[in-house]
Enzyme design. Sequence first.
Site, PDB file in Angstrom:
ATOM      1  N   ILE A  23      33.266  34.439  43.474  1.00 43.28           N
ATOM      2  CA  ILE A  23      34.503  33.845  43.979  1.00 43.28           C
ATOM      3  C   ILE A  23      35.650  34.843  43.997  1.00 43.28           C
ATOM      4  O   ILE A  23      36.737  34.531  44.482  1.00 43.28           O
ATOM      5  CB  ILE A  23      34.893  32.564  43.188  1.00 43.28           C
ATOM      6  CG1 ILE A  23      35.011  32.837  41.694  1.00 43.28           C
ATOM      7  CG2 ILE A  23      33.901  31.456  43.457  1.00 43.28           C
ATOM      8  CD1 ILE A  23      35.468  31.634  40.870  1.00 43.28           C
ATOM      9  N   GLY A  26      37.477  42.409  41.481  1.00 46.37           N
ATOM     10  CA  GLY A  26      38.599  43.222  41.066  1.00 46.37           C
ATOM     11  C   GLY A  26      38.131  44.644  40.843  1.00 46.37           C
ATOM     12  O   GLY A  26      36.947  44.952  41.033  1.00 46.37           O
ATOM     13  N   VAL A  31      34.160  38.030  39.660  1.00 51.70           N
ATOM     14  CA  VAL A  31      34.352  36.670  39.165  1.00 51.70           C
ATOM     15  C   VAL A  31      33.342  35.764  39.841  1.00 51.70           C
ATOM     16  O   VAL A  31      33.251  35.719  41.071  1.00 51.70           O
ATOM     17  CB  VAL A  31      35.793  36.162  39.419  1.00 51.70           C
ATOM     18  CG1 VAL A  31      35.959  34.741  38.878  1.00 51.70           C
ATOM     19  CG2 VAL A  31      36.818  37.100  38.799  1.00 51.70           C
ATOM     20  N   LYS A  46      34.824  35.689  34.621  1.00 51.72           N
ATOM     21  CA  LYS A  46      35.154  37.080  34.908  1.00 51.72           C
ATOM     22  C   LYS A  46      34.147  37.942  34.159  1.00 51.72           C
ATOM     23  O   LYS A  46      34.045  37.864  32.929  1.00 51.72           O
ATOM     24  CB  LYS A  46      36.581  37.371  34.442  1.00 51.72           C
ATOM     25  CG  LYS A  46      37.071  38.769  34.721  1.00 51.72           C
ATOM     26  CD  LYS A  46      38.536  38.876  34.287  1.00 51.72           C
ATOM     27  CE  LYS A  46      39.123  40.236  34.524  1.00 51.72           C
ATOM     28  NZ  LYS A  46      40.536  40.294  34.096  1.00 51.72           N
ATOM     29  N   ASP A 140      52.151  42.062  36.578  1.00 50.62           N
ATOM     30  CA  ASP A 140      51.368  42.184  37.812  1.00 50.62           C
ATOM     31  C   ASP A 140      51.545  40.932  38.677  1.00 50.62           C
ATOM     32  O   ASP A 140      50.573  40.360  39.164  1.00 50.62           O
ATOM     33  CB  ASP A 140      49.887  42.410  37.493  1.00 50.62           C
ATOM     34  CG  ASP A 140      49.084  42.912  38.682  1.00 50.62           C
ATOM     35  OD1 ASP A 140      49.689  43.451  39.643  1.00 50.62           O
ATOM     36  OD2 ASP A 140      47.845  42.753  38.673  1.00 50.62           O
TER      37      ASP A 140
END
Length: 172
Positions: A23, A26, A31, A46, A140
Amino acid sequence: MDDIIENGIIPSKIGRYSLRGTIGTGSFSVVKLAVDENTNESFACKIIPRTRIAKPRQQARFELEIRILQQMKHPNIVQLIDILKDNSNYYVIMEFCSNGELFQYIVDHRFLSENEAKSFLKQLISSLLYVHSNGAVHRDLKPENLLLDDFGQLKLSDFGFSRFANNNIVTT
């Protein structure tokens, strides 16, 4: 069948969770959708290869992210559910936000109405006030790190760059 991630294997199951499709991705992780086999409830998992955080500085950063996430109990912050590991990976089980990123929502709808924008901004400010009241900073903020749950409520996510702040000074 197992998936492969950066010279490692992602099992089809970890603990009580069955790992399904990807889904998100990174720079340090992937993930997957994780389904609790006991309750059939969906979560986000994750997955971080242990090789990606092998250096002491990387390990400290990962541990700090987890410590900060453990403290965050707020309706507009993605909740940490569980942490698991095996010889290859760390598995961070988190609340699943089925409506995806705010970024994609904006792209799909071309713009936000004033009422939507006000609602999202109010939820974002509420989450940030909470984070800051716990002595942390996110560092972030971007629409990709703002998720929407089943009810369209905003959830702040991805605390990978977050830090604790002391006397208005961010610790590294």
